[in-house]
Motif scaffolding. Structure first.
Motif, PDB file in Angstrom:
ATOM      1  N   CYS A  60       0.826  -1.206   0.000  1.00  0.00           N
ATOM      2  CA  CYS A  60       0.000   0.000   0.000  1.00  0.00           C
ATOM      3  C   CYS A  60       0.865   1.262   0.000  1.00  0.00           C
ATOM      4  O   CYS A  60       0.625   2.188  -0.779  1.00  0.00           O
ATOM      5  CB  CYS A  60      -0.982   0.003   1.162  1.00  0.00           C
ATOM      6  N   ALA A  61       1.885   1.312   0.853  1.00  0.00           N
ATOM      7  CA  ALA A  61       2.758   2.493   0.903  1.00  0.00           C
ATOM      8  C   ALA A  61       3.629   2.579  -0.347  1.00  0.00           C
ATOM      9  O   ALA A  61       3.915   3.677  -0.833  1.00  0.00           O
ATOM     10  CB  ALA A  61       3.629   2.460   2.160  1.00  0.00           C
ATOM     11  N   MET A  62       4.033   1.438  -0.887  1.00  0.00           N
ATOM     12  CA  MET A  62       4.820   1.464  -2.125  1.00  0.00           C
ATOM     13  C   MET A  62       3.975   1.978  -3.285  1.00  0.00           C
ATOM     14  O   MET A  62       4.478   2.702  -4.145  1.00  0.00           O
ATOM     15  CB  MET A  62       5.387   0.078  -2.426  1.00  0.00           C
ATOM     16  N   PHE A  63       2.692   1.638  -3.313  1.00  0.00           N
ATOM     17  CA  PHE A  63       1.791   2.151  -4.345  1.00  0.00           C
ATOM     18  C   PHE A  63       1.686   3.673  -4.256  1.00  0.00           C
ATOM     19  O   PHE A  63       1.835   4.381  -5.262  1.00  0.00           O
ATOM     20  CB  PHE A  63       0.401   1.510  -4.215  1.00  0.00           C
ATOM     21  N   VAL A  64       1.443   4.193  -3.062  1.00  0.00           N
ATOM     22  CA  VAL A  64       1.338   5.650  -2.895  1.00  0.00           C
ATOM     23  C   VAL A  64       2.665   6.315  -3.244  1.00  0.00           C
ATOM     24  O   VAL A  64       2.695   7.338  -3.940  1.00  0.00           O
ATOM     25  CB  VAL A  64       0.874   6.016  -1.471  1.00  0.00           C
ATOM     26  N   LYS A 103      -7.475  17.270   0.970  1.00  0.00           N
ATOM     27  CA  LYS A 103      -7.739  17.693  -0.395  1.00  0.00           C
ATOM     28  C   LYS A 103      -7.403  16.520  -1.320  1.00  0.00           C
ATOM     29  O   LYS A 103      -6.569  15.688  -0.987  1.00  0.00           O
ATOM     30  CB  LYS A 103      -6.860  18.886  -0.761  1.00  0.00           C
ATOM     31  N   PRO A 104      -8.040  16.465  -2.479  1.00  0.00           N
ATOM     32  CA  PRO A 104      -7.661  15.423  -3.424  1.00  0.00           C
ATOM     33  C   PRO A 104      -6.156  15.472  -3.713  1.00  0.00           C
ATOM     34  O   PRO A 104      -5.592  16.540  -3.937  1.00  0.00           O
ATOM     35  CB  PRO A 104      -8.485  15.764  -4.669  1.00  0.00           C
ATOM     36  N   GLY A 105      -5.535  14.330  -3.641  1.00  0.00           N
ATOM     37  CA  GLY A 105      -4.095  14.223  -3.827  1.00  0.00           C
ATOM     38  C   GLY A 105      -3.353  14.024  -2.533  1.00  0.00           C
ATOM     39  O   GLY A 105      -2.216  13.567  -2.529  1.00  0.00           O
ATOM     40  N   ASP A 106      -3.981  14.362  -1.390  1.00  0.00           N
ATOM     41  CA  ASP A 106      -3.350  14.117  -0.098  1.00  0.00           C
ATOM     42  C   ASP A 106      -3.285  12.614   0.161  1.00  0.00           C
ATOM     43  O   ASP A 106      -3.964  11.817  -0.490  1.00  0.00           O
ATOM     44  CB  ASP A 106      -4.125  14.796   1.028  1.00  0.00           C
ATOM     45  N   ILE A 107      -2.476  12.231   1.137  1.00  0.00           N
ATOM     46  CA  ILE A 107      -2.292  10.840   1.523  1.00  0.00           C
ATOM     47  C   ILE A 107      -3.032  10.614   2.840  1.00  0.00           C
ATOM     48  O   ILE A 107      -2.939  11.448   3.742  1.00  0.00           O
ATOM     49  CB  ILE A 107      -0.789  10.535   1.692  1.00  0.00           C
ATOM     50  N   VAL A 108      -3.761   9.526   2.951  1.00  0.00           N
ATOM     51  CA  VAL A 108      -4.485   9.212   4.188  1.00  0.00           C
ATOM     52  C   VAL A 108      -3.911   7.934   4.797  1.00  0.00           C
ATOM     53  O   VAL A 108      -3.675   6.954   4.098  1.00  0.00           O
ATOM     54  CB  VAL A 108      -6.011   9.084   3.949  1.00  0.00           C
ATOM     55  N   GLY A 116      -4.071   4.768  18.212  1.00  0.00           N
ATOM     56  CA  GLY A 116      -3.491   6.097  18.093  1.00  0.00           C
ATOM     57  C   GLY A 116      -1.984   6.136  17.964  1.00  0.00           C
ATOM     58  O   GLY A 116      -1.383   7.201  18.053  1.00  0.00           O
ATOM     59  N   THR A 117      -1.343   5.001  17.770  1.00  0.00           N
ATOM     60  CA  THR A 117       0.110   4.991  17.660  1.00  0.00           C
ATOM     61  C   THR A 117       0.527   5.014  16.195  1.00  0.00           C
ATOM     62  O   THR A 117      -0.284   4.822  15.307  1.00  0.00           O
ATOM     63  CB  THR A 117       0.708   3.742  18.338  1.00  0.00           C
ATOM     64  N   TYR A 118       1.802   5.253  15.966  1.00  0.00           N
ATOM     65  CA  TYR A 118       2.328   5.318  14.604  1.00  0.00           C
ATOM     66  C   TYR A 118       2.643   3.925  14.072  1.00  0.00           C
ATOM     67  O   TYR A 118       3.713   3.649  13.587  1.00  0.00           O
ATOM     68  CB  TYR A 118       3.577   6.181  14.542  1.00  0.00           C
ATOM     69  N   ASP A 119       1.694   3.044  14.207  1.00  0.00           N
ATOM     70  CA  ASP A 119       1.836   1.715  13.624  1.00  0.00           C
ATOM     71  C   ASP A 119       0.639   1.438  12.715  1.00  0.00           C
ATOM     72  O   ASP A 119      -0.001   0.405  12.818  1.00  0.00           O
ATOM     73  CB  ASP A 119       1.949   0.645  14.703  1.00  0.00           C
ATOM     74  N   PRO A 120       0.334   2.386  11.855  1.00  0.00           N
ATOM     75  CA  PRO A 120      -0.862   2.208  11.029  1.00  0.00           C
ATOM     76  C   PRO A 120      -0.720   1.016  10.103  1.00  0.00           C
ATOM     77  O   PRO A 120       0.375   0.574   9.796  1.00  0.00           O
ATOM     78  CB  PRO A 120      -0.945   3.511  10.236  1.00  0.00           C
ATOM     79  N   GLU A 121      -1.841   0.543   9.667  1.00  0.00           N
ATOM     80  CA  GLU A 121      -1.871  -0.661   8.866  1.00  0.00           C
ATOM     81  C   GLU A 121      -1.998  -0.387   7.378  1.00  0.00           C
ATOM     82  O   GLU A 121      -1.780  -1.285   6.588  1.00  0.00           O
ATOM     83  CB  GLU A 121      -3.052  -1.522   9.311  1.00  0.00           C
ATOM     84  N   HIS A 122      -2.378   0.829   7.008  1.00  0.00           N
ATOM     85  CA  HIS A 122      -2.727   1.032   5.607  1.00  0.00           C
ATOM     86  C   HIS A 122      -2.623   2.511   5.234  1.00  0.00           C
ATOM     87  O   HIS A 122      -2.705   3.382   6.086  1.00  0.00           O
ATOM     88  CB  HIS A 122      -4.147   0.520   5.390  1.00  0.00           C
ATOM     89  N   VAL A 123      -2.477   2.755   3.920  1.00  0.00           N
ATOM     90  CA  VAL A 123      -2.379   4.122   3.408  1.00  0.00           C
ATOM     91  C   VAL A 123      -3.001   4.149   2.016  1.00  0.00           C
ATOM     92  O   VAL A 123      -3.003   3.143   1.306  1.00  0.00           O
ATOM     93  CB  VAL A 123      -0.903   4.598   3.367  1.00  0.00           C
ATOM     94  N   GLY A 124      -3.548   5.307   1.645  1.00  0.00           N
ATOM     95  CA  GLY A 124      -4.117   5.486   0.315  1.00  0.00           C
ATOM     96  C   GLY A 124      -4.008   6.940  -0.105  1.00  0.00           C
ATOM     97  O   GLY A 124      -3.521   7.783   0.647  1.00  0.00           O
ATOM     98  N   ALA A 125      -4.485   7.239  -1.308  1.00  0.00           N
ATOM     99  CA  ALA A 125      -4.495   8.605  -1.831  1.00  0.00           C
ATOM    100  C   ALA A 125      -5.933   9.101  -1.876  1.00  0.00           C
ATOM    101  O   ALA A 125      -6.824   8.411  -2.372  1.00  0.00           O
ATOM    102  CB  ALA A 125      -3.886   8.649  -3.229  1.00  0.00           C
ATOM    103  N   VAL A 126      -6.164  10.297  -1.344  1.00  0.00           N
ATOM    104  CA  VAL A 126      -7.497  10.898  -1.353  1.00  0.00           C
ATOM    105  C   VAL A 126      -7.809  11.351  -2.781  1.00  0.00           C
ATOM    106  O   VAL A 126      -7.024  12.082  -3.387  1.00  0.00           O
ATOM    107  CB  VAL A 126      -7.568  12.099  -0.383  1.00  0.00           C
ATOM    108  N   ILE A 127      -8.968  10.916  -3.316  1.00  0.00           N
ATOM    109  CA  ILE A 127      -9.341  11.339  -4.667  1.00  0.00           C
ATOM    110  C   ILE A 127     -10.493  12.338  -4.672  1.00  0.00           C
ATOM    111  O   ILE A 127     -10.633  13.102  -5.614  1.00  0.00           O
ATOM    112  CB  ILE A 127      -9.673  10.157  -5.602  1.00  0.00           C
ATOM    113  N   ALA A 128     -11.325  12.338  -3.624  1.00  0.00           N
ATOM    114  CA  ALA A 128     -12.435  13.281  -3.553  1.00  0.00           C
ATOM    115  C   ALA A 128     -12.909  13.387  -2.111  1.00  0.00           C
ATOM    116  O   ALA A 128     -12.780  12.434  -1.335  1.00  0.00           O
ATOM    117  CB  ALA A 128     -13.592  12.835  -4.443  1.00  0.00           C
TER     118      ALA A 128
END
Length: 166
Positions: A60-64, A103-108, A116-128
């Motif tokens: 997921c992070a490599m895709f972003v 905003k569209p283009g930001d990373i979520v 609440g820790t910095y061990d998130p499981e996933h990431v994507g790109a905001v499109i709308a």
């Protein structure tokens, strides 16, 4: 690279999204895979993993990172792991908390463990973004690149990477 849009605008957000949209439907290989250490789970080969140097990793992070890289957003860090991606965005002063209106283009980034820790499981790109939904394009969501949606108050949203807008 042959799947990328032929022309980009030079605007980071637009270009990240154009690249992400051009990848919709891509699926992790089910024939070319590695069996993981547990002896039963597998990780399929992906073009994003090859590009980043980890052909059979969580992607997921490599895709972003792939989308951000080819959009030419040089000031935005790239990473293959969500927690170090966040750390780099914090250092670059590009990380925002979940109350930020993306905003569209930001990373979520997502933290489905809700700790609440910095061990998130996933990431994507905001499109709308609408009043009711945040739409994303995500890699490694069901082993494919796909569109997803979340309520803005979704407790699984950990924060956002804000592109350094031109």
């Amino acid at each position: 690279e042959s799947t990328l849009p032929e022309e980009l605008t030079g605007e980071y957000a637009e270009d990240v999204l154009a690249i992400a949209k051009s990848q919709l439907g891509y699926t992790e290989s089910s024939r070319n895979y590695q069996v993981m250490e547990d002896g039963s789970s597998t990780k399929g080969y992906t073009r994003y993993g090859v590009w980043y140097g980890v052909p059979y990793g969580d992607w997921c992070a490599m895709f972003v990172s792939f989308c951000v890289n080819y959009a030419g957003a040089d000031e935005v860090p790239l990473d293959s792991v969500c927690n170090t991606y966040i750390e780099q965005l914090i250092e670059a002063e590009l990380y925002r908390d979940p109350e930020y209106l993306p905003k569209p283009g930001d990373i979520v980034f997502f933290d489905w463990q809700d700790d609440g820790t910095y061990d998130p499981e996933h990431v994507g790109a905001v499109i709308a973004v609408t009043e009711d939904w945040i739409y994303t394009i995500e890699g490694n969501s069901g082993n494919r690149v796909t569109v997803c949606r979340y309520e803005p108050e979704d407790p699984g949203i950990l924060g956002y990477g804000k592109l350094n807008w031109k």
